[in-house]
Design a protein around this motif. Sequence first.
Motif, mmCIF file in Angstrom:
data_model
loop_
_atom_site.group_PDB
_atom_site.id
_atom_site.type_symbol
_atom_site.label_atom_id
_atom_site.label_comp_id
_atom_site.label_asym_id
_atom_site.label_seq_id
_atom_site.Cartn_x
_atom_site.Cartn_y
_atom_site.Cartn_z
ATOM 1 N N LEU A 1 27.900 35.037 -14.418
ATOM 2 C CA LEU A 1 28.130 36.035 -13.368
ATOM 3 C C LEU A 1 29.378 35.701 -12.563
ATOM 4 N N LEU B 1 32.531 36.684 -14.375
ATOM 5 C CA LEU B 1 32.830 38.106 -14.245
ATOM 6 C C LEU B 1 33.452 38.427 -12.883
ATOM 7 N N LEU B 2 33.101 37.643 -11.888
ATOM 8 C CA LEU B 2 33.623 37.846 -10.532
ATOM 9 C C LEU B 2 34.962 37.162 -10.309
ATOM 10 N N ARG C 1 29.825 45.938 -5.274
ATOM 11 C CA ARG C 1 30.701 45.382 -6.314
ATOM 12 C C ARG C 1 29.887 44.617 -7.360
ATOM 13 N N LEU C 2 28.825 43.970 -6.904
ATOM 14 C CA LEU C 2 28.039 43.113 -7.790
ATOM 15 C C LEU C 2 27.080 43.905 -8.689
ATOM 16 N N LEU D 1 27.775 44.526 -12.412
ATOM 17 C CA LEU D 1 27.858 43.270 -13.147
ATOM 18 C C LEU D 1 26.466 42.692 -13.373
ATOM 19 N N ARG E 1 24.180 43.512 -16.421
ATOM 20 C CA ARG E 1 24.407 42.904 -17.735
ATOM 21 C C ARG E 1 23.461 41.727 -18.011
ATOM 22 N N SER F 1 31.690 34.903 -3.458
ATOM 23 C CA SER F 1 32.677 35.982 -3.458
ATOM 24 C C SER F 1 33.225 36.236 -2.058
#
Length: 455
Positions: free
Chosen positions: A36, A39-40, A109-110, A113, A116, A132
């Motif tokens: 995760l 991805l961020l 934003r999260l 993601l 997934r 983040s």
Amino acid sequence: MLTYQEALDYIYSFVDYERSSLEGPRRFDLSRITALLKLLGQPHRRYKAVHIAGTKGKGSTAAMIESILRAAGYKTGLFTSPHLHTYRERIQTGGQLITEKRLVAHVERLMPLAERFSGLTTFEITTALAFSHFAQEKVEWAILETGLGGRLDTTNVVDPAVVVITLIGYDHVDVLGHRLSQIAFEKAGIIKEGRPVVSMPQRPTALRVIKRVCRERRAPLTLAGRDWTWKRKGFDLKGQKLDVHCHKKPNGGSSSLCRDYANLSIPFLGAHQLVNTTTVVATMAELARQGVSLSPQNVVAGLETTFWPGRVEVLNEEPLLVVDGAHNLESTEALAQALKEYFDFQRLILIFGALHGHDFEAMLRQLLPLADQVFVTQSLHPRAIDANILAQQVNALGHRCQMEPQVDKALWKALRQAEKADLVCAAGSLSIAAEARAAWLESQGISFERDPPPA
């Protein structure tokens, strides 16, 4: 756009081991949070970190370290858990809670993601949000408290400048193990190759594990109680003073902070906070040795201005009203010692509630001998133990009690029965301390940040 409440609902919709039982199937590893964070954009690699694990003292230690670094002019991030009154306490930058608006933006934003992954936990989501936010705010230092254990804790993806191990004891034994050596091994799992470690004094079994892991990972160890010592100088209801003495120079160079400190002031009560403070001072000396710009004046100012409520916190003086988040054997022992050593009172009226997963019988054995009167209660926390069960345990231990399921009503009943020279203490879980504290602050017209009550 989500509302703040909708963002909270989304966060709590994942597997949440804080609010639900730890029993049953579970999977603890770092694969999900690692993927995760990738991805961020790997936000946790954009700042330096101090990583803290232990059973007791993590939060106070983290808060003091953050306050000192902020006093030195650094932009700081602070990640702790659980919270007293609002989820936003968990994620702070520059001493300020993340705003509702910023939290909502990070959640939005999260969300795509997170879709997934299967099996994400609330704590993994929270960690990703914090990391983040810290990156977006361009913090220079993040002070990170583990949530559960250490080796497989979601925060254990950082490469810290220094690792801090607070007091290790028995808690979450169904996950971490029933032997102290097992628990210590999990906590010591945050120790990284070559990274300095600062530890509080430990029981021999736990210390042996920490020393072994440090040797294996070539991590230099500084031990409070051996390399740094302390002496209490005085106290009042607002805090205490202590001297701290450095017994050795850090390896690898000199440090302007490896010195003696006289009459340091901290806004906390309890002998355990003297240990916490000494560990913090030793940690700052290690950072200074690494070249971090810190002065003795920063240490003094940061300690004096640390804010960490709900820990042997005095809310009223006549009668004395103390709230404390003690929720395991070690923290309850520290609370019992503090009540005996730091307060002068005629009768102790105890308000007690606990959560499933904690040894409430052991806690009661520490506190009941001090109590002249007992109220058992039940917080709004989903894991709160039924007040009837607590009452049965109190009776089984040879004491009488009154049962009041609502914390605020238990508080008002206790205060009505208290004389000016008495002490009313609410303890047994952070949620008990939080609800008693909130009720008192509201009654005094004192504003504070809080989330809406659970539906």
